[in-house]
Design an enzyme around this catalytic site. Structure first.
Site, PDB file in Angstrom:
ATOM      1  N   LYS A  24      13.548  50.845  80.300  1.00  0.00           N
ATOM      2  CA  LYS A  24      12.594  49.815  79.866  1.00  0.00           C
ATOM      3  C   LYS A  24      13.328  48.539  79.478  1.00  0.00           C
ATOM      4  CE  LYS A  24      11.366  49.289  75.736  1.00  0.00           C
ATOM      5  NZ  LYS A  24      10.915  49.406  74.334  1.00  0.00           N
ATOM      6  N   ARG A  94       8.273  41.944  71.460  1.00  0.00           N
ATOM      7  CA  ARG A  94       9.361  41.039  71.094  1.00  0.00           C
ATOM      8  C   ARG A  94      10.023  40.444  72.328  1.00  0.00           C
ATOM      9  NH1 ARG A  94      11.476  40.002  66.384  1.00  0.00           N
ATOM     10  NH2 ARG A  94      13.449  38.865  66.321  1.00  0.00           N
ATOM     11  N   CYS A 118       8.905  45.506  67.726  1.00  0.00           N
ATOM     12  CA  CYS A 118       9.526  46.346  66.703  1.00  0.00           C
ATOM     13  C   CYS A 118      10.274  45.506  65.683  1.00  0.00           C
ATOM     14  CB  CYS A 118      10.466  47.358  67.359  1.00  0.00           C
ATOM     15  SG  CYS A 118      11.816  46.621  68.280  1.00  0.00           S
ATOM     16  N   ARG A 123      15.862  40.236  62.831  1.00  0.00           N
ATOM     17  CA  ARG A 123      16.299  39.910  64.173  1.00  0.00           C
ATOM     18  C   ARG A 123      15.721  38.544  64.558  1.00  0.00           C
ATOM     19  NH1 ARG A 123      15.987  44.874  68.212  1.00  0.00           N
ATOM     20  NH2 ARG A 123      13.818  44.264  68.321  1.00  0.00           N
ATOM     21  N   PRO A 124      16.282  37.455  63.990  1.00  0.00           N
ATOM     22  CA  PRO A 124      15.743  36.133  64.287  1.00  0.00           C
ATOM     23  C   PRO A 124      16.014  35.747  65.736  1.00  0.00           C
ATOM     24  CG  PRO A 124      17.799  35.943  63.070  1.00  0.00           C
ATOM     25  CD  PRO A 124      17.453  37.401  63.106  1.00  0.00           C
ATOM     26  N   ASP A 126      16.804  32.687  66.545  1.00  0.00           N
ATOM     27  CA  ASP A 126      17.550  31.432  66.492  1.00  0.00           C
ATOM     28  C   ASP A 126      18.593  31.345  67.597  1.00  0.00           C
ATOM     29  OD1 ASP A 126      16.059  31.064  64.257  1.00  0.00           O
ATOM     30  OD2 ASP A 126      17.721  31.106  62.816  1.00  0.00           O
TER      31      ASP A 126
END
Length: 321
Positions: A24, A94, A118, A123-124, A126
């Protein structure tokens, strides 16, 4: 409201063979990359998983189309001229952030609601946005949306603050059809990165260095259609192997590269499990009495995968010590 109910009758040894399908985590960036492809793309051995269907929903909302024939997925983005993706399509996935680089490269503009999916720690995104800025994209964040103006997008050098898998893939897609040479430093080295490189090159792109910390992308005018089979899912394979180790028995996963699982198989051996590695299969033999592991650190590849942390914790819950 109906509920899904799983009934587990435990206490049995596990024995048998499992064929592992396409990963995936490899398929999702390939689907996003289809936005910059002029022709029809067939992705083989691709199961219609929830996240895959969510990404395909985004493709369709942008004017593209797809069809499943068995486990073969055909994606056609010839008419994918849309530039905006709303929250109804991004909040559950995401990986929807992959769309940014593809839309900037193809349509010179992208507007998406913040991606969801998730939540593993912080988990930015940026690193994604800073990378696009390094390629000349004007990025603004407002009212829960990310707006990218790619009219002055160009090739360039990007030094990533962290070897983020998603950001590496996003920037590879963005640069694949952007004129000139783009160099990504401190790039992620996961097998899925190598798979994306192979996919782009199979469609006429020029990418090399994937699997190392430096990736070089020489932009081409366009990518053509083609047929591609992604790598097998090392996380699914690892989950079955851990199940075999903790429940006892003899379990073989087929269709997966054993060298993609070295961090896991080293831990299984340390827990007293017999591991037999072949080129495209791995077997575990266990009596179910696994030994404790003093410490397991999740790390970027080739370290221990974060996505195998939960199965490993389950095994340790029944281990000695």
């Amino acid at each position: 409201m109906e509920e899904d109910i799983f009934v587990i009758n435990g206490g049995n040894r596990l024995s048998g063979e499992v064929e592992i399908h396409a990963a995936k985590n490899a398929v999702l960036p390939l689907i996003a990359c289809c936005i910059i492809v002029k022709g029809e793309v067939v992705i083989e051995d691709c199961e219609p998983l929830t996240d895959v269907l969510a990404m395909l929903g985004i493709i369709r909302s942008l004017g593209g189309d797809y069809i499943f024939e068995g486990n073969n997925l055909t994606v056609n983005c010839k008419k994918a001229n849309g530039r905006t993706v709303g929250s109804a399509l991004t909040t559950s996935l995401r990986s929807s952030v992959f769309i940014l680089g593809a839309l900037c490269a193809r349509n010179k503009y992208a507007e998406i609601s913040y991606p969801g999916g998730c939540d593993i720690g912080v988990r930015p995104i940026d690193i994604h946005l800073d990378g696009l800025r390094s390629l000349g994209v004007k990025v603004e964040e407002e009212d829960g949306k990310i707006v990218c103006d790619g009219r002055r997008m160009h090739s360039g050098t990007v030094l990533m603050a962290f070897p983020s898998v998603g950001a590496t893939e996003n920037l590879m897609i963005a640069a694949a059809t952007t004129e000139g040479r783009t160099v990504l430093h401190n790039a992620a080295e996961e097998p899925e990165i190598v798979d994306l490189q192979n996919f782009i090159n199979a469609l006429g792109g020029k990418v090399h260095g994937a699997g190392t910390g430096t990736i070089i992308i020489d932009g081409v005018k366009s990518l053509h259609g083609g047929v591609y089979k992604p790598i097998s899912d090392r996380i699914a394979a690892g989950t079955y192997l851990v199940a075999g180790a903790m429940c006892g028995g003899n379990v073989t996963v087929r269709g997966v590269r054993s060298d993609h699982l070295l961090a896991l198989t080293a831990k299984l051996r340390a827990a007293g499990v017999r591991v037999i590695e072949r080129t495209e299969s791995v077997t575990v033999e266990s009596d179910g009495n696994t030994l404790m592991l003093r410490k397991v650190d999740t790390q970027p590849y080739p370290g221990f995968p974060t996505d195998l942390q939960a199965p490993e914790m389950a095994m340790m819950a029944s281990s000695k010590g």
